[in-house]
Scaffold this motif. Structure first.
Motif, PDB file in Angstrom:
ATOM      1  N   ALA A 108      40.802  49.605  39.778  1.00  0.00           N
ATOM      2  CA  ALA A 108      39.574  49.376  39.017  1.00  0.00           C
ATOM      3  C   ALA A 108      38.713  50.625  38.925  1.00  0.00           C
ATOM      4  N   ARG A 112      37.066  52.426  35.532  1.00  0.00           N
ATOM      5  CA  ARG A 112      35.641  52.684  35.332  1.00  0.00           C
ATOM      6  C   ARG A 112      35.400  54.136  34.958  1.00  0.00           C
ATOM      7  N   LYS A 129      42.223  44.094  37.336  1.00  0.00           N
ATOM      8  CA  LYS A 129      41.121  43.137  37.307  1.00  0.00           C
ATOM      9  C   LYS A 129      39.780  43.779  37.609  1.00  0.00           C
ATOM     10  N   ASP A 130      38.733  43.075  37.152  1.00  0.00           N
ATOM     11  CA  ASP A 130      37.341  43.396  37.502  1.00  0.00           C
ATOM     12  C   ASP A 130      36.960  44.825  37.157  1.00  0.00           C
ATOM     13  N   ALA A 131      37.378  45.270  35.986  1.00  0.00           N
ATOM     14  CA  ALA A 131      37.046  46.611  35.514  1.00  0.00           C
ATOM     15  C   ALA A 131      37.170  46.629  33.998  1.00  0.00           C
ATOM     16  N   ASP A 308      36.299  41.057  33.945  1.00  0.00           N
ATOM     17  CA  ASP A 308      35.258  41.913  33.369  1.00  0.00           C
ATOM     18  C   ASP A 308      35.009  41.563  31.901  1.00  0.00           C
TER      19      ASP A 308
END
Length: 357
Positions: A108, A112, A129-131, A308
């Motif tokens: 991630a 970013r 995930k989560d990015a 995200d």
């Protein structure tokens, strides 16, 4: 998941005349010539498929679509190293990243950084995930698990209530492993008793043998009806444990249509494998990147929530391969060759199956 290269040497030799590549480690030390557009392809060093299928087919197709594009291959032992390679590629002017994440959670931070630099990222085969993520190209992971699980139920037939099955799942660090497991459970749960459901770190055949031996001890006297595995390498390890324990003729599934697995299917020691057309996946990804670099909107089939946001996604469809359709689905697609499949001791098996004369 690791695959033994069937035609890697020839493919890479041809590729060397087309693109600048670094095979292993960090390739970004090679300076780009004026006007070239750099694309970084990042993959785990443990993934033989990256050299055999993904990178060669991606680079050739991208060069066809984008004549001034240069593809740099970066292979890393772990996610920390892959993140460093990606950061270096961004600093060196990469205009797109294609990432086969070593660890879908720890990648991630790289995404970013790319987002802050305005560089698009394609998650290849494994979701991050989560990015912030621009695109995701993979196969339908749920369908992969469903296909393998149905093969187990078909093999078990009316004996479903007379024993139990063992499930060997993939590496928990790979998002795909969870997708395969969910798909398999959606078919098997409530239809047959599951004696053991174990994850195998690193998709390792050696660890699969260990996990299979432990699972056999959990049968508690029940008959072993079948073994669902989510990768051909896991099937190979499971088969070693079964043989050592005196089991024979147990239905066992796999995924990836590796040459060794196809040979086991011909020999009758593996029931089936789930085939994914990896060259098609690589070419699809190259077309997507070429469109993005040209300022065009690429074609996608769905979206995927990575925590995200909704990520534009291309999902390709897998297929079941049994002894009867090795030729029509695997050989005729060019995925591997009859020469590779039928080498050595497998020659007689190929003749028996009508693959060779």
């Amino acid at each position: 998941m690791n695959r033994t290269p069937a035609k890697a040497a020839a493919t890479l030799a041809a590729l060397a005349t087309l693109v600048l590549a670094g095979c292993g480690g960090d390739a970004s030390d090679a300076p780009a010539a004026g006007g070239e557009r750099r694309v970084a392809f990042l993959a785990p060093s443990t993934s033989l498929r990256a050299l055999a299928y993904d990178y060669p087919n991606f680079a050739v197709r991208l060069q066809e679509r984008c004549g001034d594009c240069v593809v740099d291959l970066h292979t890393a032992a772990d996610q920390a190293e892959q993140n460093r390679q990606g950061e270096r590629a961004l600093a060196d002017g990469a205009e797109a990243l294609v990432v086969v994440a070593a660890d879908g959670a720890e990648a991630a931070s790289l995404l970013r950084s790319a987002d802050a630099a305005g560089v698009p990222v394609v998650a290849y085969d494994r979701l991050v995930k989560d990015a912030p993520l621009d695109y995701y190209v993979s196969f339908d992971g749920g369908a992969v698990g469903e296909i393998g699980a149905r093969a187990i139920l078909d093999a078990v037939g009316e004996r479903a209530g007379q024993g139990a099955v063992v499930m060997l799942q993939g590496d928990p660090a790979d998002n795909n492993a969870g997708l395969f497991a969910a798909g398999a459970h959606s078919v098997l749960d409530g239809e047959v008793e599951i004696a053991a459901d174990r994850s195998v770190a690193g998709w390792s055949a050696e660890q699969a043998e260990v996990e299979m031996a432990a699972a056999l001890r959990e049968l508690g006297g029940r008959e072993l009806l079948g073994v669902y595995t989510s990768y051909d390498g896991l099937a190979a390890g499971a088969l070693e444990a079964l043989t050592a324990a005196g089991y024979g003729g147990v239905p066992i599934t796999g995924q990836d249509a590796e040459v060794a697995a196809l040979q086991r299917i011909l020999a009758g020691t593996q029931t089936m494998t789930v085939f994914k057309d990896l060259p098609a996946q690589a070419r699809t990804t190259a077309d997507l990147v070429a469109d993005v670099l040209a300022g065009e909107e690429p074609a996608t089939t769905t979206t995927t929530d990575n925590g995200d946001g909704a990520v534009p996604t291309v999902l390709l469809q897998p297929e079941a391969v049994t002894r009867a359709d090795i030729r029509s689905k695997v050989l005729d697609s060019g995925y591997t060759t009859a020469e590779a499949l039928c080498a050595g001791a497998a020659s007689a098996l190929c003749q028996e199956a009508g693959i060779t004369g």
